[in-house]
Design an enzyme around this catalytic site. Structure first.
Site, PDB file in Angstrom:
ATOM      1  N   ASP A  10       0.867  -1.180   0.000  1.00 11.77           N
ATOM      2  CA  ASP A  10       0.000   0.000   0.000  1.00 11.77           C
ATOM      3  C   ASP A  10       0.905   1.231   0.000  1.00 11.77           C
ATOM      4  O   ASP A  10       2.097   1.138   0.324  1.00 11.77           O
ATOM      5  CB  ASP A  10      -0.890   0.004   1.257  1.00 11.77           C
ATOM      6  N   SER A  11       0.323   2.375  -0.315  1.00  6.62           N
ATOM      7  CA  SER A  11       1.084   3.623  -0.264  1.00  6.62           C
ATOM      8  C   SER A  11       1.521   3.933   1.171  1.00  6.62           C
ATOM      9  O   SER A  11       2.460   4.682   1.379  1.00  6.62           O
ATOM     10  CB  SER A  11       0.220   4.762  -0.793  1.00  6.62           C
ATOM     11  N   TYR A  42      -0.570   8.728  -2.117  1.00  4.63           N
ATOM     12  CA  TYR A  42      -0.543   8.625  -3.579  1.00  4.63           C
ATOM     13  C   TYR A  42      -1.777   9.323  -4.169  1.00  4.63           C
ATOM     14  O   TYR A  42      -1.790   9.702  -5.320  1.00  4.63           O
ATOM     15  CB  TYR A  42      -0.610   7.161  -4.023  1.00  4.63           C
ATOM     16  N   GLY A  43      -2.796   9.416  -3.335  1.00  2.00           N
ATOM     17  CA  GLY A  43      -4.119   9.826  -3.806  1.00  2.00           C
ATOM     18  C   GLY A  43      -4.216  11.217  -4.392  1.00  2.00           C
ATOM     19  O   GLY A  43      -5.168  11.550  -5.078  1.00  2.00           O
ATOM     20  N   CYS A  73      -4.100  -1.046  -2.280  1.00  2.00           N
ATOM     21  CA  CYS A  73      -4.233   0.400  -2.357  1.00  2.00           C
ATOM     22  C   CYS A  73      -5.175   0.688  -3.515  1.00  2.00           C
ATOM     23  O   CYS A  73      -4.912   0.275  -4.651  1.00  2.00           O
ATOM     24  CB  CYS A  73      -2.865   1.030  -2.610  1.00  2.00           C
ATOM     25  N   ASN A  74      -6.268   1.377  -3.219  1.00  2.00           N
ATOM     26  CA  ASN A  74      -7.245   1.662  -4.266  1.00  2.00           C
ATOM     27  C   ASN A  74      -6.659   2.561  -5.346  1.00  2.00           C
ATOM     28  O   ASN A  74      -6.887   2.351  -6.536  1.00  2.00           O
ATOM     29  CB  ASN A  74      -8.466   2.352  -3.663  1.00  2.00           C
ATOM     30  N   THR A  75      -5.889   3.566  -4.908  1.00  2.00           N
ATOM     31  CA  THR A  75      -5.328   4.517  -5.871  1.00  2.00           C
ATOM     32  C   THR A  75      -4.409   3.795  -6.850  1.00  2.00           C
ATOM     33  O   THR A  75      -4.498   3.979  -8.067  1.00  2.00           O
ATOM     34  CB  THR A  75      -4.546   5.616  -5.113  1.00  2.00           C
ATOM     35  N   GLU A 152      -4.692   9.059   9.701  1.00  2.00           N
ATOM     36  CA  GLU A 152      -3.274   9.023  10.101  1.00  2.00           C
ATOM     37  C   GLU A 152      -3.080   9.733  11.438  1.00  2.00           C
ATOM     38  O   GLU A 152      -2.230   9.374  12.235  1.00  2.00           O
ATOM     39  CB  GLU A 152      -2.394   9.708   9.044  1.00  2.00           C
ATOM     40  N   CYS A 184     -11.107   3.326  -0.427  1.00  2.00           N
ATOM     41  CA  CYS A 184      -9.784   3.750   0.028  1.00  2.00           C
ATOM     42  C   CYS A 184      -9.484   2.922   1.265  1.00  2.00           C
ATOM     43  O   CYS A 184     -10.360   2.732   2.118  1.00  2.00           O
ATOM     44  CB  CYS A 184      -9.791   5.242   0.371  1.00  2.00           C
ATOM     45  N   THR A 185      -8.245   2.461   1.357  1.00  2.00           N
ATOM     46  CA  THR A 185      -7.892   1.550   2.452  1.00  2.00           C
ATOM     47  C   THR A 185      -8.050   2.155   3.845  1.00  2.00           C
ATOM     48  O   THR A 185      -8.208   1.439   4.816  1.00  2.00           O
ATOM     49  CB  THR A 185      -6.434   1.094   2.276  1.00  2.00           C
ATOM     50  N   HIS A 186      -7.974   3.490   3.936  1.00  2.00           N
ATOM     51  CA  HIS A 186      -8.102   4.116   5.259  1.00  2.00           C
ATOM     52  C   HIS A 186      -9.551   4.216   5.739  1.00  2.00           C
ATOM     53  O   HIS A 186      -9.800   4.314   6.938  1.00  2.00           O
ATOM     54  CB  HIS A 186      -7.536   5.540   5.228  1.00  2.00           C
TER      55      HIS A 186
HETATM   56  N1  DGL Z   1      -3.958   3.719   0.116  1.00  2.00           N
HETATM   57  C1  DGL Z   1      -4.624   4.813  -0.544  1.00  2.00           C
HETATM   58  C2  DGL Z   1      -5.898   4.283  -1.194  1.00  2.00           C
HETATM   59  O1  DGL Z   1      -6.414   3.231  -0.854  1.00  2.00           O
HETATM   60  C3  DGL Z   1      -4.964   5.921   0.426  1.00  2.00           C
HETATM   61  C4  DGL Z   1      -3.765   6.722   0.855  1.00  2.00           C
HETATM   62  C5  DGL Z   1      -3.104   7.467  -0.289  1.00  2.00           C
HETATM   63  O2  DGL Z   1      -3.665   8.464  -0.793  1.00  2.00           O
HETATM   64  O3  DGL Z   1      -2.026   7.060  -0.688  1.00  2.00           O
HETATM   65  O4  DGL Z   1      -6.390   4.913  -2.101  1.00  2.00           O
END
Ligand code: DGL
Length: 268
Positions: A10-11, A42-43, A73-75, A152, A184-186
């Site tokens: 993941d990012s 990354y988003g 990571c969705n992004t 975070e 999004c994972t968060h």
């Molecule tokens: N892991 C990213 C996602 O699932 C969220 C955090 C990011 O923006 O990198 O999109």
């Protein structure tokens, strides 16, 4: 059968929600998690940068000899999944497809909301995949860029988070969606606040469990599940990050709900 580890990246730390679901469903597997904590988020970045970073993360895990990589990571999944699949010659699993499947199973009205980072929403990947699988689906997509820093910061339930959620989601709450993908994972960590704004009738899709299930099916299909005779051994999982802050241990504990395994720092 293969006792090689499963790679997950993941990012940042958000993908630990996916790692936790995999750990629960596949207790016999060894896991290597890679979080690009020095370069998260990354988003908010452009597609080229997301591609460069993601390629480096994938290469890192490939060199560790993993049998499959989960792009948790969705992004990253939204922007580079087909490219990585073409470039790396071993099984890869993204988070979009399992989330889409879970949303379609849950939705009665086929009016589905999707929330995610700016880059995920700009890619329109969820809306396209939902439409591809069921042409009757209508999607309402909303970017919620402040949700990641709030998680975070551990501001999961306070009034600021509630106000931000209200700001982003009030329109969605009026839109009669019956299902919302937490793209999004968060976001699963904000389930309570998001649920309060959207109302209890809206089903929230946390794709972590769906991803774990898809992974199990993929490993079965490719005959890559870890041999059963190893099941009595306590699995040694590994975590690698590109930035190791003092707060990292606390954050990881929150996601995995247990003491962290060994953590290594990596620089590219
Ligand atoms: N892991 C990213 C996602 O699932 C969220 C955090 C990011 O923006 O990198 O999109």
């Amino acid at each position: 059968m293969s006792s090689k580890p499963i790679g997950i990246f993941d990012s940042g730390v958000g993908g630990l929600t996916v790692m936790a679901a995999i750990k629960k469903l596949l207790p016999n597997e060894s896991l290597i998690y890679f979080g690009d904590t020095a370069r998260v988020p990354y988003g908010n970045r452009c597609a080229d940068t997301i591609l460069k970073y993601t390629e480096e993360c994938t290469s890192f895990l490939a060199e560790k000899g993993v049998k499959v990589i989960v792009i948790a990571c969705n992004t990253a999944s939204a922007h580079v999944f087909p490219y990585l699949q073409h470039k790396f010659h071993f099984p890869l699993l993204g988070v979009i497809e399992p989330g889409v499947e879970a949303a379609l199973s849950a939705s009665q009205s086929k009016k589905i909301g999707v929330i995610g980072t700016r880059a995920t929403i700009a890619s329109d990947v969820y809306a396209k995949q939902l439409k591809k699988r069921d042409a009757a689906t209508k999607t309402v997509s909303i970017a919620c860029p402040l949700f990641v820093p709030l998680v975070e910061e551990d501001w999961l339930e306070n009034e600021v988070t509630h106000a931000v959620a209200k700001h982003y989601l009030s329109e969605l709450a009026q839109d009669n969606v019956d299902t919302v993908v937490l793209g999004c994972t968060h976001y699963p960590l904000l389930k309570n606040v998001i649920g309060k704004v959207l109302g209890s009738k809206v089903v929230l899709i946390d794709s972590a469990e769906a991803v774990a299930l898809s992974l199990k099916n993929l490993l079965k299909e490719k005959n890559l599940l870890a041999p059963l005779e190893e099941s009595h051994q306590k699995k040694k999982h590994q975590i690698y990050v590109t930035d190791l802050s003092d707060r990292f241990e606390t954050i990881v504990k929150r996601f995995l709900k247990e003491d962290i395994p060994s953590v290594g720092r990596v620089t590219f």
